[in-house]
Design an enzyme around this catalytic site. Structure first.
Site, PDB file in Angstrom:
ATOM      1  N   TYR A 116     -56.641   4.502  22.074  1.00 30.28           N
ATOM      2  CA  TYR A 116     -56.680   3.687  20.850  1.00 30.28           C
ATOM      3  C   TYR A 116     -56.590   2.194  21.210  1.00 30.28           C
ATOM      4  O   TYR A 116     -57.377   1.368  20.710  1.00 30.28           O
ATOM      5  CB  TYR A 116     -55.518   4.094  19.938  1.00 30.28           C
ATOM      6  N   VAL A 117     -55.640   1.870  22.078  1.00 30.65           N
ATOM      7  CA  VAL A 117     -55.435   0.470  22.475  1.00 30.65           C
ATOM      8  C   VAL A 117     -56.697  -0.095  23.129  1.00 30.65           C
ATOM      9  O   VAL A 117     -57.142  -1.204  22.803  1.00 30.65           O
ATOM     10  CB  VAL A 117     -54.216   0.373  23.438  1.00 30.65           C
ATOM     11  N   ALA A 118     -57.290   0.682  24.023  1.00 30.97           N
ATOM     12  CA  ALA A 118     -58.515   0.224  24.707  1.00 30.97           C
ATOM     13  C   ALA A 118     -59.633  -0.018  23.688  1.00 30.97           C
ATOM     14  O   ALA A 118     -60.354  -1.017  23.772  1.00 30.97           O
ATOM     15  CB  ALA A 118     -58.946   1.258  25.746  1.00 30.97           C
ATOM     16  N   SER A 129     -62.450   6.595   2.460  1.00 34.21           N
ATOM     17  CA  SER A 129     -61.976   7.654   1.560  1.00 34.21           C
ATOM     18  C   SER A 129     -60.482   7.532   1.290  1.00 34.21           C
ATOM     19  O   SER A 129     -59.975   8.116   0.338  1.00 34.21           O
ATOM     20  CB  SER A 129     -62.290   9.029   2.155  1.00 34.21           C
TER      21      SER A 129
END
Ligand code: NAD
Length: 257
Positions: free
Chosen positions: A163-165, A22
């Site tokens: 987020y990193v994982a 979107s």
């Protein structure tokens, strides 16, 4: 013999699902696929108006598109995306796992919900869509899956361990699935972006952060969603037919400058 006017890349007759399209990188990717002839399935979980606007933008340039509201963290929703795609276009040739979120928190303050939500969308969401589309791709012996990762998954990012994982895990998932699926003529590729100018990086508008991060990017600027889209489209094209299992880095030369 091919005419020199033949486009370098064409997706005529192919159907692509771009999750989270979107806005941002997903929107630019959906538009670029459409420009190159693909039928495009646009998706968002919440921003339905924005999603339908992208569908309209594609139709306005003469392309074919539908919008499917679905939350990729729910497997049944991913099945719905695939079923709607098949109902309208008859096949799914390419899946771009782009939908992603970031909810920053220091690890020692990260509650269960914040950890889980990011993993559920970024990692499980990608796997949900892959599991939903694979029976179709395997049956047809044809398919390309592009997983959108991040250099955060390689270098780390303070305050974003969830987020990193999730993005590091996508790199492993890409490698492993490529090994499983090559016998079915399915390529699985990843792209780890650096900093791209979207809503997700709105915090980089703050001069303090902008200066700090730009000083570490060789090109001295953030990437645009259109530049990111070009790389995704290339990886999904026949021009990238010998790339599988790998996650390509596209970060404008990020490093300790
Ligand atoms: P964005 O926030 O602008 O867009 C995210 C998109 O994902 C939106 O369309 C949103 O509606 C959709 N989405 C969110 N949760 C969803 C869900 N549960 N189900 C379906 N759709 C959902 O972000 P962006 O910067 O365009 O990021 C796109 C992807 O690129 C993400 O996976 C992100 O992690 C990755 N990425 C971005 C950057 C960057 O610098 N912007 C860098 C590296 C990787």
């Amino acid at each position: 013999m091919k005419s020199c006017k033949d486009p370098w890349i064409s997706f005529d007759g192919s159907t692509v699902i771009v999750t989270g399209s979107s806005r941002g990188i997903g929107r630019a990717t959906a538009l670029e696929f459409a420009r190159l002839g693909a039928n495009v399935v646009v998706n968002a979980s919440k921003s339905v108006d924005e999603m339908l606007k992208v569908v309209e933008e594609i139709k306005a340039i003469g392309g074919n598109a539908i919008g499917v509201q679905a939350d990729v963290s729910i497997f049944e929703d991913c099945v719905k995306i695939v079923n709607e795609s098949l109902k309208t276009f008859g096949s799914v040739d390419i899946l771009v796992n782009n939908a992603g979120i970031a909810i920053p928190a220091m690890s020692w303050k990260m509650d269960d919900d914040v950890w889980r939500k990011v993993l559920d969308v970024n990692l499980t969401g990608a796997m949900n869509c892959i599991r939903a589309v694979l029976p179709h791709m395997i049956e047809r012996r044809r398919g390309i899956i592009v997983n959108v990762s991040s250099i955060a998954g390689i270098y780390g990012l303070i305050g974003n361990s969830n987020y990193v994982a999730s993005k590091a895990a996508l790199i492993g998932l890409t490698r492993s699935l490529a090994m499983e699926l090559s016998k079915y003529n399915i390529r699985v590729v990843g792209v780890a972006f650096g900093f791209i100018e979207t809503e997700m990086t709105a915090w980089l508008k703050e001069p303090k952060w902008r200066e700090r991060y730009l000083s570490r990017i060789a090109l001295g600027r953030l990437g645009t969603p259109e530049e990111a889209a070009n790389i995704i489209v290339f990886l999904a094209s026949n021009k990238a037919s010998y790339i599988t299992g790998t996650t390509i880095i596209a970060d404008g030369g990020f490093g300790q400058l």
